[in-house]
Motif scaffolding. Sequence first.
Motif, mmCIF file in Angstrom:
data_model
loop_
_atom_site.group_PDB
_atom_site.id
_atom_site.type_symbol
_atom_site.label_atom_id
_atom_site.label_comp_id
_atom_site.label_asym_id
_atom_site.label_seq_id
_atom_site.Cartn_x
_atom_site.Cartn_y
_atom_site.Cartn_z
ATOM 1 N N GLU A 43 0.819 -1.206 0.000
ATOM 2 C CA GLU A 43 0.000 0.000 0.000
ATOM 3 C C GLU A 43 0.857 1.262 0.000
ATOM 4 O O GLU A 43 0.476 2.273 -0.604
ATOM 5 C CB GLU A 43 -0.937 -0.006 1.208
ATOM 6 C CG GLU A 43 -1.998 -1.110 1.144
ATOM 7 C CD GLU A 43 -2.944 -1.059 2.323
ATOM 8 O OE1 GLU A 43 -2.760 -0.176 3.201
ATOM 9 O OE2 GLU A 43 -3.863 -1.891 2.371
ATOM 10 N N ASP A 44 2.012 1.212 0.691
ATOM 11 C CA ASP A 44 2.899 2.385 0.690
ATOM 12 C C ASP A 44 3.424 2.668 -0.712
ATOM 13 O O ASP A 44 3.410 3.812 -1.176
ATOM 14 C CB ASP A 44 4.080 2.151 1.641
ATOM 15 C CG ASP A 44 3.662 2.166 3.099
ATOM 16 O OD1 ASP A 44 2.663 2.832 3.413
ATOM 17 O OD2 ASP A 44 4.324 1.504 3.914
ATOM 18 N N LEU A 45 3.884 1.644 -1.407
ATOM 19 C CA LEU A 45 4.415 1.817 -2.756
ATOM 20 C C LEU A 45 3.324 2.262 -3.719
ATOM 21 O O LEU A 45 3.568 3.059 -4.628
ATOM 22 C CB LEU A 45 5.047 0.508 -3.240
ATOM 23 C CG LEU A 45 5.840 0.563 -4.548
ATOM 24 C CD1 LEU A 45 7.005 1.538 -4.435
ATOM 25 C CD2 LEU A 45 6.338 -0.823 -4.926
ATOM 26 N N ASP A 46 2.112 1.783 -3.517
ATOM 27 C CA ASP A 46 0.998 2.140 -4.398
ATOM 28 C C ASP A 46 0.632 3.621 -4.298
ATOM 29 O O ASP A 46 -0.058 4.140 -5.180
ATOM 30 C CB ASP A 46 -0.234 1.289 -4.075
ATOM 31 C CG ASP A 46 -0.091 -0.137 -4.597
ATOM 32 O OD1 ASP A 46 0.829 -0.371 -5.402
ATOM 33 O OD2 ASP A 46 -0.891 -1.002 -4.196
ATOM 34 N N ARG A 47 1.079 4.281 -3.236
ATOM 35 C CA ARG A 47 0.797 5.718 -3.112
ATOM 36 C C ARG A 47 1.638 6.547 -4.082
ATOM 37 O O ARG A 47 1.317 7.699 -4.363
ATOM 38 C CB ARG A 47 1.092 6.194 -1.681
ATOM 39 C CG ARG A 47 0.162 5.618 -0.620
ATOM 40 C CD ARG A 47 0.364 6.346 0.710
ATOM 41 N NE ARG A 47 -0.429 5.720 1.758
ATOM 42 C CZ ARG A 47 0.068 4.906 2.672
ATOM 43 N NH1 ARG A 47 1.364 4.627 2.667
ATOM 44 N NH2 ARG A 47 -0.715 4.384 3.599
ATOM 45 N N LEU A 48 2.709 5.970 -4.566
ATOM 46 C CA LEU A 48 3.632 6.706 -5.427
ATOM 47 C C LEU A 48 3.238 6.573 -6.889
ATOM 48 O O LEU A 48 2.779 5.522 -7.332
ATOM 49 C CB LEU A 48 5.060 6.183 -5.242
ATOM 50 C CG LEU A 48 5.615 6.150 -3.819
ATOM 51 C CD1 LEU A 48 7.055 5.643 -3.838
ATOM 52 C CD2 LEU A 48 5.530 7.513 -3.162
ATOM 53 N N THR A 49 3.449 7.647 -7.640
ATOM 54 C CA THR A 49 3.268 7.578 -9.085
ATOM 55 C C THR A 49 4.429 6.813 -9.701
ATOM 56 O O THR A 49 5.455 6.569 -9.046
ATOM 57 C CB THR A 49 3.221 8.985 -9.702
ATOM 58 O OG1 THR A 49 4.510 9.603 -9.540
ATOM 59 C CG2 THR A 49 2.155 9.836 -9.030
ATOM 60 N N GLN A 50 4.295 6.442 -10.962
ATOM 61 C CA GLN A 50 5.373 5.737 -11.642
ATOM 62 C C GLN A 50 6.650 6.584 -11.681
ATOM 63 O O GLN A 50 7.760 6.071 -11.488
ATOM 64 C CB GLN A 50 4.946 5.357 -13.064
ATOM 65 C CG GLN A 50 3.927 4.233 -13.097
ATOM 66 C CD GLN A 50 3.580 3.836 -14.515
ATOM 67 O OE1 GLN A 50 3.518 4.666 -15.416
ATOM 68 N NE2 GLN A 50 3.328 2.554 -14.718
ATOM 69 N N ARG A 51 6.520 7.869 -11.926
ATOM 70 C CA ARG A 51 7.691 8.743 -11.975
ATOM 71 C C ARG A 51 8.347 8.835 -10.595
ATOM 72 O O ARG A 51 9.578 8.805 -10.471
ATOM 73 C CB ARG A 51 7.297 10.138 -12.471
ATOM 74 C CG ARG A 51 8.446 11.134 -12.464
ATOM 75 C CD ARG A 51 9.572 10.702 -13.378
ATOM 76 N NE ARG A 51 9.329 11.129 -14.742
ATOM 77 C CZ ARG A 51 10.030 10.723 -15.792
ATOM 78 N NH1 ARG A 51 11.017 9.863 -15.616
ATOM 79 N NH2 ARG A 51 9.754 11.146 -17.001
ATOM 80 N N GLU A 52 7.539 8.931 -9.542
ATOM 81 C CA GLU A 52 8.087 8.993 -8.196
ATOM 82 C C GLU A 52 8.831 7.708 -7.850
ATOM 83 O O GLU A 52 9.873 7.742 -7.195
ATOM 84 C CB GLU A 52 6.967 9.254 -7.192
ATOM 85 C CG GLU A 52 6.424 10.673 -7.255
ATOM 86 C CD GLU A 52 5.139 10.859 -6.480
ATOM 87 O OE1 GLU A 52 4.696 12.007 -6.356
ATOM 88 O OE2 GLU A 52 4.561 9.851 -6.019
ATOM 89 N N ARG A 53 8.324 6.575 -8.298
ATOM 90 C CA ARG A 53 9.020 5.306 -8.053
ATOM 91 C C ARG A 53 10.370 5.293 -8.770
ATOM 92 O O ARG A 53 11.359 4.769 -8.241
ATOM 93 C CB ARG A 53 8.168 4.130 -8.544
ATOM 94 C CG ARG A 53 6.878 3.932 -7.781
ATOM 95 C CD ARG A 53 6.161 2.694 -8.279
ATOM 96 N NE ARG A 53 4.794 2.630 -7.778
ATOM 97 C CZ ARG A 53 3.995 1.588 -7.945
ATOM 98 N NH1 ARG A 53 4.424 0.534 -8.604
ATOM 99 N NH2 ARG A 53 2.770 1.600 -7.460
ATOM 100 N N GLU A 54 10.393 5.850 -9.969
ATOM 101 C CA GLU A 54 11.633 5.865 -10.738
ATOM 102 C C GLU A 54 12.689 6.739 -10.047
ATOM 103 O O GLU A 54 13.857 6.357 -9.921
ATOM 104 C CB GLU A 54 11.352 6.386 -12.145
ATOM 105 C CG GLU A 54 12.444 6.110 -13.139
ATOM 106 C CD GLU A 54 11.964 6.345 -14.562
ATOM 107 O OE1 GLU A 54 11.115 7.234 -14.762
ATOM 108 O OE2 GLU A 54 12.430 5.636 -15.465
ATOM 109 N N VAL A 55 12.267 7.910 -9.566
ATOM 110 C CA VAL A 55 13.182 8.786 -8.838
ATOM 111 C C VAL A 55 13.618 8.130 -7.529
ATOM 112 O O VAL A 55 14.805 8.177 -7.158
ATOM 113 C CB VAL A 55 12.514 10.151 -8.562
ATOM 114 C CG1 VAL A 55 13.370 10.994 -7.619
ATOM 115 C CG2 VAL A 55 12.286 10.914 -9.869
#
Length: 259
Positions: A194-206
Motif C-alpha cells: 500500500e505504501d508503494l501504491d501511493r507513489l506515481t510511476q515517476r516517483e518510483r523511478e526517482v
Amino acid sequence: MSDVNGPDEAKGPAGPGSSAEAGATAAGEPTEPAGAAGGGRRARVVLVDDHRMFRTGVQAEIGETERTGVEVVGEAADVDQAVTVITATRPEVVLLDVHLPGGGGVEVLRRCAPLTADPEQPVRFLALSVSDAAEDVIGVIRGGARGYVTKTITGTDLVDSIFRVQDGDAVFSPRLAGFVLDAFASTDAPPVDEDLDRLTQREREVLRLIARGYAYKEIAKQLFISVKTVESHVSAVLRKLQLSNRHELTRWATARRLV
C-alpha cells in the motif's frame, strides 16, 4: 520520460496496415535493419513519448523510410493524444514510453485493447523506456505490449525489433526477459504494498535512483527532467512515505528490494 516540455499536439496521416505470423525472440544482437534486408518491406510506426527531443531523435534515427523501411506516421506526448493518433492512423507498431502524463503506457494499452485484438489489422506495442525496473516491464507486458527495450538500444536494433514485433514476436532487451519469465512462471500474485501504491510511476523511478546513490543532477540528466523537478518528486516521496531524508528513503527501498 520527462515533463521538461509540455505535451504537444499529436500528429500523423492515416495509411494502410498489415500483420504477420507469431513467434518469440530477443533484441540486442547486431543485425542489418529489417526494412533494408527485407526487400522493400515497410512498417508504419507511431512514437509515444512525452519528451519532444527524444521523439525527434528517434525519428531521425529510424525514420528514413527508404533506408530502414520504417515510416513514422504519428507522434503523441500523453495518453489522450496517443489514443487519438493510434486510432486515427492504425499503425503496425507503436513505440510506447512507460511513463506518460494521463496514466502512463499501461493506460494507453488498456484504451487501445480493441485495436491490439483486431484479427485483421492488429496494432502491436513495443515499450521503449529509460526504466529497467521489473515492475514497469511486467506491467506493460501484462497490459498487452509485445516487447520491452530500453533507450540504450541502437537504431539498427530498434528497427529490427520493430519488424519482429510487427511479425508478432516477443522482443526484449536481454536482461529484461528474465523479469517476464519469472513473473509469468509464478502462480502466486505479488503482495500488495500500500505504501508503494501511493507513489506515481515517476516517483518510483526517482526513488529507485535516489536509493542507488544518484545525485539530483545525475537523476535529472538520466530522466531528461530538471533538478527542480527531481527535488519536487523527492519531496513528494518523502511526504507520502512519511520519511525524513534520503538515507531513510534508501533503507526503505532496499528493504523492499527496489534498488
